[in-house]
Design a protein around this motif. Structure first.
Motif, PDB file in Angstrom:
ATOM      1  N   ARG B 117       0.830  -1.201   0.000  1.00 49.83           N
ATOM      2  CA  ARG B 117       0.000   0.000   0.000  1.00 49.83           C
ATOM      3  C   ARG B 117       0.871   1.261   0.000  1.00 49.83           C
ATOM      4  N   ILE B 118       1.931   1.242   0.803  1.00 51.00           N
ATOM      5  CA  ILE B 118       2.826   2.397   0.881  1.00 51.00           C
ATOM      6  C   ILE B 118       3.463   2.672  -0.481  1.00 51.00           C
ATOM      7  N   HIS B 119       3.912   1.614  -1.129  1.00 48.27           N
ATOM      8  CA  HIS B 119       4.560   1.801  -2.426  1.00 48.27           C
ATOM      9  C   HIS B 119       3.562   2.227  -3.497  1.00 48.27           C
ATOM     10  N   GLU B 120       2.338   1.759  -3.346  1.00 54.06           N
ATOM     11  CA  GLU B 120       1.288   2.168  -4.274  1.00 54.06           C
ATOM     12  C   GLU B 120       1.048   3.677  -4.179  1.00 54.06           C
ATOM     13  N   VAL B 121       0.970   4.186  -2.942  1.00 54.86           N
ATOM     14  CA  VAL B 121       0.725   5.615  -2.758  1.00 54.86           C
ATOM     15  C   VAL B 121       1.941   6.433  -3.197  1.00 54.86           C
ATOM     16  N   LEU B 122       3.136   5.898  -2.934  1.00 51.91           N
ATOM     17  CA  LEU B 122       4.338   6.610  -3.381  1.00 51.91           C
ATOM     18  C   LEU B 122       4.371   6.693  -4.902  1.00 51.91           C
ATOM     19  N   ALA B 123       3.913   5.640  -5.567  1.00 49.33           N
ATOM     20  CA  ALA B 123       3.844   5.665  -7.024  1.00 49.33           C
ATOM     21  C   ALA B 123       2.835   6.720  -7.479  1.00 49.33           C
ATOM     22  N   LEU B 124       1.754   6.830  -6.730  1.00 51.38           N
ATOM     23  CA  LEU B 124       0.707   7.800  -7.036  1.00 51.38           C
ATOM     24  C   LEU B 124       1.249   9.233  -7.013  1.00 51.38           C
ATOM     25  N   VAL B 125       2.155   9.523  -6.091  1.00 57.38           N
ATOM     26  CA  VAL B 125       2.721  10.873  -6.030  1.00 57.38           C
ATOM     27  C   VAL B 125       4.041  10.958  -6.801  1.00 57.38           C
ATOM     28  N   GLY B 126       4.386   9.883  -7.520  1.00 56.67           N
ATOM     29  CA  GLY B 126       5.551   9.919  -8.402  1.00 56.67           C
ATOM     30  C   GLY B 126       6.883   9.768  -7.689  1.00 56.67           C
ATOM     31  N   LEU B 127       6.891   9.080  -6.559  1.00 58.89           N
ATOM     32  CA  LEU B 127       8.135   8.960  -5.802  1.00 58.89           C
ATOM     33  C   LEU B 127       8.533   7.510  -5.551  1.00 58.89           C
ATOM     34  N   GLU B 128       8.038   6.587  -6.389  1.00 63.83           N
ATOM     35  CA  GLU B 128       8.302   5.177  -6.086  1.00 63.83           C
ATOM     36  C   GLU B 128       9.786   4.859  -6.040  1.00 63.83           C
ATOM     37  N   LYS B 129      10.581   5.614  -6.815  1.00 62.69           N
ATOM     38  CA  LYS B 129      12.022   5.333  -6.847  1.00 62.69           C
ATOM     39  C   LYS B 129      12.737   5.842  -5.603  1.00 62.69           C
ATOM     40  N   PHE B 130      12.076   6.678  -4.840  1.00 68.91           N
ATOM     41  CA  PHE B 130      12.751   7.338  -3.717  1.00 68.91           C
ATOM     42  C   PHE B 130      12.370   6.776  -2.356  1.00 68.91           C
ATOM     43  N   HIS B 131      11.802   5.570  -2.352  1.00 66.58           N
ATOM     44  CA  HIS B 131      11.272   5.089  -1.068  1.00 66.58           C
ATOM     45  C   HIS B 131      12.350   4.885  -0.018  1.00 66.58           C
ATOM     46  N   LYS B 132      13.600   4.688  -0.454  1.00 65.83           N
ATOM     47  CA  LYS B 132      14.678   4.489   0.520  1.00 65.83           C
ATOM     48  C   LYS B 132      15.453   5.778   0.820  1.00 65.83           C
ATOM     49  N   SER B 133      15.033   6.881   0.212  1.00 68.31           N
ATOM     50  CA  SER B 133      15.756   8.137   0.435  1.00 68.31           C
ATOM     51  C   SER B 133      15.387   8.731   1.796  1.00 68.31           C
ATOM     52  N   TYR B 134      16.284   9.577   2.281  1.00 69.30           N
ATOM     53  CA  TYR B 134      15.974  10.343   3.480  1.00 69.30           C
ATOM     54  C   TYR B 134      15.462  11.718   3.065  1.00 69.30           C
ATOM     55  N   PRO B 135      14.589  12.327   3.876  1.00 72.19           N
ATOM     56  CA  PRO B 135      14.002  13.625   3.506  1.00 72.19           C
ATOM     57  C   PRO B 135      15.039  14.651   3.079  1.00 72.19           C
ATOM     58  N   ARG B 136      16.179  14.654   3.755  1.00 67.47           N
ATOM     59  CA  ARG B 136      17.239  15.608   3.451  1.00 67.47           C
ATOM     60  C   ARG B 136      17.706  15.547   1.994  1.00 67.47           C
ATOM     61  N   GLU B 137      17.533  14.375   1.384  1.00 68.39           N
ATOM     62  CA  GLU B 137      18.008  14.216   0.006  1.00 68.39           C
ATOM     63  C   GLU B 137      16.988  14.695  -1.029  1.00 68.39           C
ATOM     64  N   LEU B 138      15.818  15.126  -0.578  1.00 68.53           N
ATOM     65  CA  LEU B 138      14.751  15.487  -1.511  1.00 68.53           C
ATOM     66  C   LEU B 138      14.593  16.999  -1.621  1.00 68.53           C
ATOM     67  N   SER B 139      14.016  17.442  -2.749  1.00 68.98           N
ATOM     68  CA  SER B 139      13.717  18.865  -2.916  1.00 68.98           C
ATOM     69  C   SER B 139      12.448  19.210  -2.133  1.00 68.98           C
ATOM     70  N   GLY B 140      12.186  20.506  -2.006  1.00 73.37           N
ATOM     71  CA  GLY B 140      11.010  20.959  -1.272  1.00 73.37           C
ATOM     72  C   GLY B 140       9.712  20.362  -1.810  1.00 73.37           C
ATOM     73  N   GLY B 141       9.579  20.359  -3.131  1.00 76.01           N
ATOM     74  CA  GLY B 141       8.371  19.816  -3.748  1.00 76.01           C
ATOM     75  C   GLY B 141       8.223  18.325  -3.506  1.00 76.01           C
ATOM     76  N   MET B 142       9.353  17.605  -3.560  1.00 77.59           N
ATOM     77  CA  MET B 142       9.307  16.157  -3.335  1.00 77.59           C
ATOM     78  C   MET B 142       8.934  15.842  -1.889  1.00 77.59           C
ATOM     79  N   LYS B 143       9.472  16.632  -0.961  1.00 76.95           N
ATOM     80  CA  LYS B 143       9.111  16.408   0.443  1.00 76.95           C
ATOM     81  C   LYS B 143       7.613  16.586   0.629  1.00 76.95           C
ATOM     82  N   MET B 144       7.069  17.619  -0.040  1.00 74.17           N
ATOM     83  CA  MET B 144       5.643  17.856   0.085  1.00 74.17           C
ATOM     84  C   MET B 144       4.844  16.677  -0.469  1.00 74.17           C
ATOM     85  N   ARG B 145       5.345  16.061  -1.530  1.00 76.62           N
ATOM     86  CA  ARG B 145       4.671  14.880  -2.082  1.00 76.62           C
ATOM     87  C   ARG B 145       4.656  13.732  -1.077  1.00 76.62           C
ATOM     88  N   VAL B 146       5.781  13.576  -0.369  1.00 74.17           N
ATOM     89  CA  VAL B 146       5.831  12.530   0.657  1.00 74.17           C
ATOM     90  C   VAL B 146       4.773  12.816   1.724  1.00 74.17           C
TER      91      VAL B 146
END
Ligand SMILES: Nc1ncnc2c1ncn2[C@@H]1O[C@H](COP(=O)(O)OP(=O)(O)O)[C@@H](O)[C@H]1O
Ligand SMILES: [Mg+2]
Lengths: 294, 262
Positions: B117-146
């Motif tokens: 379910r988590i990966h499904e929702v991450l795919a929905l917001v376009g972040l399926e590739k980033f599931h192992k990333s830490y917030p610090r590694e993401l841009s402002g917009g990507m963090k908001m998607r999370v």
């Protein structure tokens, strides 16, 4: 038809600067500086240290200073090797006291901080004691401790613990309170219980604070262990490095004093390096303090 | 422009004459009434200090109203709410997937059971590739998607968003507005969206509650009768401009009144 233009621009730049295009030169310069800094970080301190030791040696020779006033570095080293049997025993004792006191300080400090965060009543009741213990110099408490506590070892441990304990308590208490307020609201909305809040929000938020406290506490535990031993005086079996310094002082074995002193300094450096390494490893994935930026 | 009449949508939440006065005597919210129905996209639009956040915090149950009632249709359950704040509000020590896992974790569910379910929702917001990333590694917009993924993951009855895109640049913001609408289309989510941007509210919502400050209150409700999905066509439609102008005029009128009263 932009390609020829770019070529032209590049040639013009080359002609102006007499080398590769601007960006590349700049990047190269930066890379070189990085490399030099990396080398300098180790080379400079080693060079200065070597120079200082050499100058110390020359100073003794030029001024014909007696070894019981200031020994030559070589003599200190040979004393260290000669007396290694006694000194290593003492080093072990000091390390044990420091390490054990630090461990108890970590458990006690974090434990008490958690209790404080769970109960305002506990915090109000006990934090004055913690503050009083902290602000009273350990040298002035230590004589009493050695009167009441039979075992020398336990007394030393207690002194080291008293000084190491407070920074961990204070920092962890602050850390437990510093969780992001929106995250706290989120936990409320998802109906987190007290325990979940502690484990999943407050403790991780407190980790950087705790590790900062640990770095300070490591150094303080060593200071506490050494100072307490000066107060405790009498030696025999189970004497730490501080007692070896006192003893050597009475007997005017100055080289041995230096040898023991060097061991204490090295111990301090090792403790600091270890706690820094622990902090780095624990935080490198997520915390700003462990972030490398250009 | 045909939308389902309000009556056909199941009601979710009712606010009845809700007041909120803070200790200092500040009337943050006065006589607010609101019916939220399934599938609604409601915007609360107004200047800062008009009680928008207060309204959301009341609905979220973070504080009690001074007067009035807030009632959930059929009572409130643990899965009723998802919240997105102005800041991404992620746990910096946790990976993206562990951040999205939070609502489940707090319910005592194991990660393995909900990973899909988590990966499904991450795919929905376009972040399926980033599931192992830490917030610090993401841009402002990507963090908001999370943050949005975390709000969506439990399929809540209602999602509250408090100026979620206010801190982002205009381009990222428009992109996220588009994506939010397509998410809403896919999930059928019901949203209350706080903003101080007229254009954002007209673009996104089917109802706009315009609010004024001192005391904080709703001064007007505008229905936006444009069908979803909305995109560039809606942004450039004449009706869009008409509604935006009307909302702006109402806001400015209220602002002038508040200032004159002081
Ligand atoms: N916890 C609080 N205590 C006292 N006053 C508050 C509190 N929260 C908000 N207010 C006041 O209530 C009013 C509305 O605030 P808020 O709901 O945050 O406005 P908005 O989100 O529309 O900018 C403001 O005047 C604010 O100062
Ligand atoms: Mg607000």
């Amino acid at each position: 038809m932009t390609a020829p233009d770019i070529g032209l621009e590049e040639r013009r730049q080359k002609a102006q600067s007499g080398s590769a295009p601007l960006i590349d030169a700049d990047e190269q310069r930066r890379a070189r500086r990085r490399r030099n800094e990396e080398i300098a970080k180790y080379a400079i301190p080693i060079a200065v240290m070597t120079l200082a030791i050499w100058y110390w040696d020359r100073l003794v020779v030029w001024n014909e200073i007696e070894p019981y006033i200031l020994p030559r570095p070589g003599l200190v080293l040979s004393t260290l090797i000669e007396d290694w049997g006694t000194l290593s025993q003492s080093l072990l004792v000091t390390l044990q006291i420091t390490g054990f006191a630090l461990a108890v300080a970590v458990v006690g400090g974090v434990g008490l901080a958690v209790i404080f965060s769970l109960s305002r009543f506990a915090e109000m009741s006990f934090s004055p004691f913690a503050v009083i213990l902290q602000v009273t110099p350990i040298v002035s408490i230590a004589p009493l401790i050695f009167i009441y506590i039979e075992s020398r070892m336990v007394g030393l441990l207690m002194c080291a613990w008293i000084v190491a304990f407070f920074p961990i308590l204070a920092n962890t208490t602050l850390g437990l309170k510093s969780a992001d307020h929106n995250l706290r609201d989120l936990f409320t909305i998802y109906r987190a219980n007290r325990w979940q809040r502690l484990v999943h929000l407050q403790l991780p938020s407190a980790l950087p604070y705790f590790l900062g406290g640990l770095k300070i506490a490591g150094g303080l535990a060593l200071i506490g262990a050494v100072v307490a031993e000066y107060v405790a005086g009498t030696g025999g079996i189970g004497s730490g490095l501080a007692f070896r310094i006192l003893e050597a002082g009475y007997r005017l074995q100055i080289p041995r004093m230096f040898a023991a002193l060097i061991l204490i300094a090295i111990t301090g450096v090792i403790i600091y390096a270890t706690t820094s390494l622990i902090a780095h490893l624990a935080l490198r994935k997520w915390h700003e303090s462990a972030l490398k930026r250009e | 422009m045909v939308v389902a009449p309000m009556g056909e949508r199941a009601p979710i939440l009712h606010m009845r004459e809700v007041d909120k006065t803070f200790n200092g005597g500040i009337v943050a919210l006065e006589h607010m009434s609101l019916d939220v129905n399934e599938g609604d996209f409601i915007s609360l639009l107004g200047p800062s200090g008009c009680g928008k956040s207060t309204a959301l915090r009341l609905i979220a149950g973070l504080m009690p109203p001074t007067a009035g009632r807030i009632e959930w249709e059929g009572g409130q359950g643990a899965d009723d709410l998802g919240v997105v704040f102005q800041e991404p509000t992620l746990m910096p020590w946790a990976t993206v997937e562990k951040n999205v896992f939070l609502p489940f974790r707090l319910r005592g569910q194991s990660f393995g059971k909900v990973r899909d379910r988590i990966h499904e929702v991450l795919a929905l917001v376009g972040l399926e590739k980033f599931h192992k990333s830490y917030p610090r590694e993401l841009s402002g917009g990507m963090k908001m998607r999370v943050s949005i993924a975390r709000a969506l993951v439990t399929n809540p009855r209602l999602i509250l968003m408090d100026e979620p895109f206010a801190a982002l640049d205009e381009i990222t913001r428009q992109k996220l507005n588009d994506d939010l609408l397509s998410l809403k289309a896919k999930t059928g989510a019901t949203v209350i969206f706080v903003t101080h941007s007229v254009f954002e509210s007209v673009f996104l919502s089917d109802r706009i509650l315009i609010m004024a400050a001192r005391p904080g209150r709703v001064i007007r409700e505008i229905t936006v009768d444009a069908p979803y999905p909305r995109g560039i066509d809606w942004r450039t439609a004449p009706e869009y401009g008409v509604i935006a102008r009307e909302a702006s005029a109402t806001l400015h009128g209220a602002l002038a009144q508040t200032e004159a009263a002081e």
